[in-house]
Design a protein around this motif. Structure first.
Motif, PDB file in Angstrom:
ATOM      1  N   GLN A  30       1.083 -12.170  -4.335  1.00  0.00           N
ATOM      2  CA  GLN A  30       1.382 -10.933  -3.631  1.00  0.00           C
ATOM      3  C   GLN A  30       2.871 -10.876  -3.321  1.00  0.00           C
ATOM      4  N   VAL A  31       3.488  -9.757  -3.688  1.00  0.00           N
ATOM      5  CA  VAL A  31       4.899  -9.539  -3.422  1.00  0.00           C
ATOM      6  C   VAL A  31       5.004  -8.855  -2.057  1.00  0.00           C
ATOM      7  N   VAL A  32       5.687  -9.531  -1.119  1.00  0.00           N
ATOM      8  CA  VAL A  32       5.843  -9.015   0.245  1.00  0.00           C
ATOM      9  C   VAL A  32       7.317  -9.096   0.623  1.00  0.00           C
ATOM     10  N   PRO A  33       7.897  -8.000   1.114  1.00  0.00           N
ATOM     11  CA  PRO A  33       9.292  -8.062   1.553  1.00  0.00           C
ATOM     12  C   PRO A  33       9.460  -9.108   2.661  1.00  0.00           C
ATOM     13  N   LEU A  39       9.925  -5.881  10.665  1.00  0.00           N
ATOM     14  CA  LEU A  39       9.878  -4.419  10.725  1.00  0.00           C
ATOM     15  C   LEU A  39       8.630  -3.923  11.450  1.00  0.00           C
ATOM     16  N   ILE A  40       7.500  -4.508  11.156  1.00  0.00           N
ATOM     17  CA  ILE A  40       6.251  -4.053  11.771  1.00  0.00           C
ATOM     18  C   ILE A  40       6.114  -4.562  13.203  1.00  0.00           C
ATOM     19  N   GLN A  49       6.103   1.954  13.213  1.00  0.00           N
ATOM     20  CA  GLN A  49       5.207   2.959  12.624  1.00  0.00           C
ATOM     21  C   GLN A  49       5.731   3.422  11.266  1.00  0.00           C
ATOM     22  N   ARG A  50       7.043   3.639  11.157  1.00  0.00           N
ATOM     23  CA  ARG A  50       7.621   4.059   9.871  1.00  0.00           C
ATOM     24  C   ARG A  50       7.430   2.975   8.808  1.00  0.00           C
ATOM     25  N   ALA A  51       7.624   1.727   9.193  1.00  0.00           N
ATOM     26  CA  ALA A  51       7.437   0.620   8.242  1.00  0.00           C
ATOM     27  C   ALA A  51       5.986   0.560   7.777  1.00  0.00           C
ATOM     28  N   MET A  52       5.059   0.709   8.697  1.00  0.00           N
ATOM     29  CA  MET A  52       3.641   0.664   8.341  1.00  0.00           C
ATOM     30  C   MET A  52       3.277   1.832   7.426  1.00  0.00           C
TER      31      MET A  52
END
Length: 61
Positions: A30-33, A39-40, A49-52
């Motif tokens: 899984q590619v995850v930043p 951010l979350i 909220q924007r990140a989610m």
């Protein structure tokens, strides 16, 4: 995230949903930043909220 998945897809990886890829041996990755947790879970509720929303958008695309 999408750019990383696209590069790996062109290299023979099989792209799946939510940043998951499968390599030629059948192993899933899984590619995850790296900043996703910050951010979350950050102090700014609107930023969280924007990140989610961005992650959810990517999952639907």
């Amino acid at each position: 995230m999408r750019k990383a998945c696209s590069k790996r897809s062109r290299a023979g990886w099989i792209e799946s949903q939510c940043g998951w890829l499968k390599d030629r041996y059948g192993v899933s990755w899984q590619v995850v930043p790296s900043v996703l947790g910050e951010l979350i879970g950050g102090p700014d509720p609107e930023g969280s909220q924007r990140a989610m929303q961005a992650i959810l958008w990517y999952a639907q695309a």
